[in-house]
Design an enzyme around this catalytic site. Structure first.
Site, short mmCIF file in Angstrom:
data_model
loop_
_atom_site.label_atom_id
_atom_site.label_comp_id
_atom_site.label_asym_id
_atom_site.label_seq_id
_atom_site.Cartn_x
_atom_site.Cartn_y
_atom_site.Cartn_z
N ASP A 1 0.87 -1.18 0.00
CA ASP A 1 0.00 0.00 0.00
C ASP A 1 0.90 1.23 0.00
O ASP A 1 2.12 1.13 0.19
CB ASP A 1 -0.95 -0.05 1.21
CG ASP A 1 -2.20 0.79 0.99
OD1 ASP A 1 -2.25 1.55 0.00
OD2 ASP A 1 -3.14 0.71 1.81
N ASP B 1 -3.76 7.24 -3.51
CA ASP B 1 -5.12 7.74 -3.73
C ASP B 1 -5.52 8.66 -2.57
O ASP B 1 -4.79 8.78 -1.59
CB ASP B 1 -6.10 6.56 -3.85
CG ASP B 1 -5.97 5.56 -2.72
OD1 ASP B 1 -4.82 5.28 -2.30
OD2 ASP B 1 -6.99 5.04 -2.24
N GLY C 1 -11.74 3.41 1.08
CA GLY C 1 -12.59 4.26 1.92
C GLY C 1 -13.68 3.50 2.65
O GLY C 1 -14.69 4.09 3.06
N1 GUN Z 1 -6.38 0.87 3.16
C1 GUN Z 1 -7.64 0.89 3.63
N2 GUN Z 1 -8.42 1.73 2.91
C2 GUN Z 1 -7.62 2.25 1.96
C3 GUN Z 1 -7.84 3.18 0.90
O1 GUN Z 1 -8.94 3.70 0.69
N3 GUN Z 1 -6.77 3.45 0.11
C4 GUN Z 1 -5.54 2.87 0.30
N4 GUN Z 1 -4.54 3.17 -0.53
N5 GUN Z 1 -5.32 2.01 1.29
C5 GUN Z 1 -6.34 1.71 2.11
#
Ligand code: GUN
Length: 747
Positions: free
Chosen positions: A109, A144, A211
């Protein structure tokens, strides 16, 4: 030596270079799919849970996840690695797989979640993607903008826009590395759709739905269901869909049924730290546990009491393993359900575990009011009901179109019987589809006013009990429409063995229930029968013919008891068989009624030992069709496909306005393949994705389709493995399981 003896599992085999980043679907149940994502670090089978690994705190070692649990992929956070100099150095020098000592697929992430929790992050949009690429991740994530449920619509819109603005630069920075393109949009249906459509237009490999963490934390599962419904249908079908931050096993079945392929979660570790146990039934506190809700390997040698006495670190480690094992077990259960075609049944069972989940499930599957409501009807309702009705109304009801996409993807015929699960059974999407198909395609023999006899009171098979009665009735009342009442609705007698109607596993009283007059008329009307008198005959009685006579005399349909002059029986039996084949061609093979009558008129039959039609033979002596005994379906032979296709006058349809429920009457859908594939298909080989030029819009996974070459010559037929919108988009996997071998049949 097997893995469990050595305690080690071999490292994964990298996929072929040409397959890298491709996703294929190998089995499905409606929107739910079993897939394979091909990567340089092996195949990631979906649905999958990617456990979250915090590179600083490893509750369970990633290597153990691979060796012991066979976890093929995990997720870690590139922002945390980037921020810590020692981690960053190690990752840049030796790669992320070495840093966390894990040989499988690693997704990272980007720091978005940190920005949601802690405010801004310092890293740049391109910088974080470049970093992920340079440490060798398999799947990176762009930076994002998190859309929170408490944000105003304008702010959410801005989050969606900013995320979209960052796409191009992020994809450029990712180069050949797979990139996640997260969908934002908060709880706003239109914004979710916009986000899905516009993000889907870029070259992302996977689409996480972002989200949603705060929505799940507050148990707003109905909102979660709405987000899924708004989003999934707009995304490119050939890309996996990932539920960002979702790892509660209770939610898996519903989300998989709606089309989720990937989950990630730290829940197994976070809940363990908090002395909580995950379960598909909800969450338990360790202090309340007398006996393990599920006896998984990590606790077989432990009592809850003994675990409570452990020090914090050991207890957390043990509970984290417990939670992970429970989570993997539920995922495995979901996969099995997809293979069996029962994922919605599992979602239905799980929905009883939490009131908010039940609310979400019922919101999805049940309609508070019938569709097609008149404005007068709406005026009569109190405000709350009016809002609810509007929400589901096909014109004003915005969600109806999204839900109908889920419903229309269902394969209708199943090999197994339908387990009765209470009234929820009628809301199962494949039951809705089966009813819709029947009601839209089947036609009565006469459009004028007709008397209707409903056979009620006993489960099938009905032919042994009722064939003689039906034939005798037909000899004196040829116009009488005879229907069977099943727990799933009314069935024309000619289709009395049709799955799922004829194969409901449930208590016998189900067949004795009688619909009230209004509902009965409505059901009959849906079958396009212009009903005059409607009579119900209890077929549970012994002297059936006598009872039928009494009933028909009482209502003025007969003047005297049914006479036993059975000289016409062979002819009437032949008519009934013909009608059975015609109706199956109409309902199951999408042949128009007049074509089906014309086709079957000159045919003869080979009758099996049970007295049922085994083979249908055309006037040239060719075996063209075989009714299937197991599910009441219809198998089309190679010659049969030629005959049916020979009657089709239209080329492949390109009808965007196509109604998925309505039979077009053009027969099984066509799939046009490239010249390169033709010689293989002719020899009975499957059709692979990447070789399809076009197809009819009513192509559905699980249904028979016809395969033609570019010039419109029929080259085979088979069972479609994909829907029309997927046929052209997938790049890997089987599109049609070919059932023909024209090279042998037409030597
Ligand atoms: N981890 C939990 N929710 C999100 C999200 O909306 N975007 C990203 N990049 N990681 C997340």
């Amino acid at each position: 030596m097997t893995a469990w003896m050595s305690g080690q599992r071999d490292d994964p085999t990298p996929c072929r270079e040409s397959d890298r980043n491709k996703f294929e679907v190998v089995a499905r149940d409606g929107c739910a799919r079993i897939g394979k994502l091909h990567t340089a670090h092996g195949v990631l089978e979906t649905p999958a849970l990617l456990p979250v690994i915090n590179p600083n705190i490893r509750t369970i070692e990633p290597r153990e996840m691979w060796d012991r649990y066979g976890i093929q992929g995990l997720i870690t956070n590139s922002y945390i690695i980037w921020k810590h100099d020692d981690l960053k150095q190690h990752a840049l020098e030796n790669g992320v797989h070495d840093l966390i000592n894990y040989p499988g697929v690693i997704m990272t992430d980007s720091g978005t979640f940190q920005s949601y929790v802690y405010g801004d992050v310092e890293v740049g949009v391109e910088e974080i993607v470049e970093f992920q690429r340079s440490i060798g991740v398999d799947i990176a994530t762009m930076l994002d903008v998190f859309s929170r449920p408490d944000m105003t619509e304008d702010d959410v819109k801005q989050a969606v826009e900013t995320t979209i603005e960052r796409c191009e630069a992020s994809l450029k920075a990712a180069e050949h590395v797979m990139l996640n393109g997260p969908i934002q949009g908060g709880i706003y249906r239109d914004l979710r759709k916009q986000s899905a459509i516009r993000m889907g237009a870029f070259d992302f490999s996977i689409h996480p739905i972002g989200g949603i963490v705060p929505i799940m934390e507050k148990h707003r599962y109905k909102d979660l269901a709405k987000i899924m419904l708004a989003t999934i249908g707009e995304l490119p079908p050939e890309r996996p869909r990932h539920m960002f931050g979702c790892g509660h096993p209770m939610l898996f079945s519903m989300l998989i049924a709606l089309g989720a392929d990937l989950f990630d979660s730290a829940a197994y570790a976070l809940f363990a730290r908090d002395n909580r146990l995950l379960s598909p039934q909800g969450t338990y506190r360790l202090k309340d546990i007398h006996s393990w809700p599920e006896l998984v390997p990590s606790v077989v040698d432990w009592t809850p009491e003994a675990v409570r006495k452990l020090n914090d670190e050991d207890r957390t480690a043990l509970l984290a393993r417990y939670n992970l094992e429970i989570t993997l077990a539920e995922l495995s259960r979901c996969k099995q359900a997809v293979h069996e075609g029962t994922i919605w049944q599992l979602a239905e069972q799980r929905s009883h575990q939490h009131p908010a989940l039940r609310e979400a499930f019922l919101w999805l599957t049940t309609r508070p009011f019938p569709s097609g409501l008149s404005s007068e009807f709406l005026q009569d309702l109190v405000q709350d009901d009016r809002d609810a009705a509007r929400e589901h109304h096909p014109n004003g009801g915005i969600w109806e179109t999204d839900w109908s996409q889920v419903v229309s993807r269902q394969a209708i015929q199943r090999k197994k019987g339908e387990r009765w699960g209470g009234e929820d059974t009628l809301s199962r999407p494949h039951i809705i589809t089966a009813r819709a198909h029947l009601q839209h395609r089947w036609r009565p023999s006469s459009t004028g006013p007709t008397d209707v006899l409903v056979l009620n009171g006993k489960p099938g098979p009905w032919r042994q009990r009722c064939d003689l009665l039906v034939l005798r009735l037909k000899s004196v009342l040829p116009e009488l429409e005879i229907l069977v009442q099943t727990p799933l609705g009314l069935l024309p007698y000619s289709l009395e063995d049709l799955n799922p109607f004829a194969q409901v596993d449930g208590p016998t009283w189900l067949w004795k229930r009688r619909l009230n007059t209004v509902l009965l008329r409505e059901e009959i009307h849906r079958l396009h029968i212009n009903a005059d008198r409607i009579l119900i005959l209890d077929i549970g009685q012994d002297s059936l013919i006598q009872e039928a006579s009494t009933l028909l005399i009482k209502h003025g349909l007969l003047e005297e008891p049914l006479q036993v002059d059975d000289s016409h029986l062979p002819q009437l039996r032949d008519d009934l068989r013909r009608r059975q084949v015609v109706d199956k061609l109409v309902v199951l093979a999408n042949v128009s009624y007049s074509e089906a009558v014309d086709l079957v008129e000159s045919c003869t039959y080979i009758i099996g030992g049970t007295g049922r039609v085994k083979n249908v033979i055309d006037k040239h002596g060719n075996h063209i069709l075989s009714p299937r005994l197991a599910d009441g379906g219809l198998s089309i032979t190679d010659r049969g496909s030629m005959t049916i296709y020979g009657r089709r006058s239209t080329p492949v349809l390109d009808d965007k306005e196509y109604d998925p429920y309505a039979g077009s009457g053009h027969g099984p859908p066509l799939l046009v393949v490239e010249q390169d594939a033709v010689e293989f298909v002719l020899r009975g080989r499957n059709v692979f994705h990447g070789f399809i030029i076009k197809c009819d819009p009513w192509l559905r996974a699980g249904q028979t389709c016809f395969i033609v070459d570019e010039h419109g010559t029929l080259i085979g037929h088979g069972l479609a493995q994909c829907d029309a919108d997927e046929a052209l988009r997938f790049r890997k996997g089987i599109a049609v399981r070919t059932r023909s071998d024209f090279s042998k049949t037409f030597k």
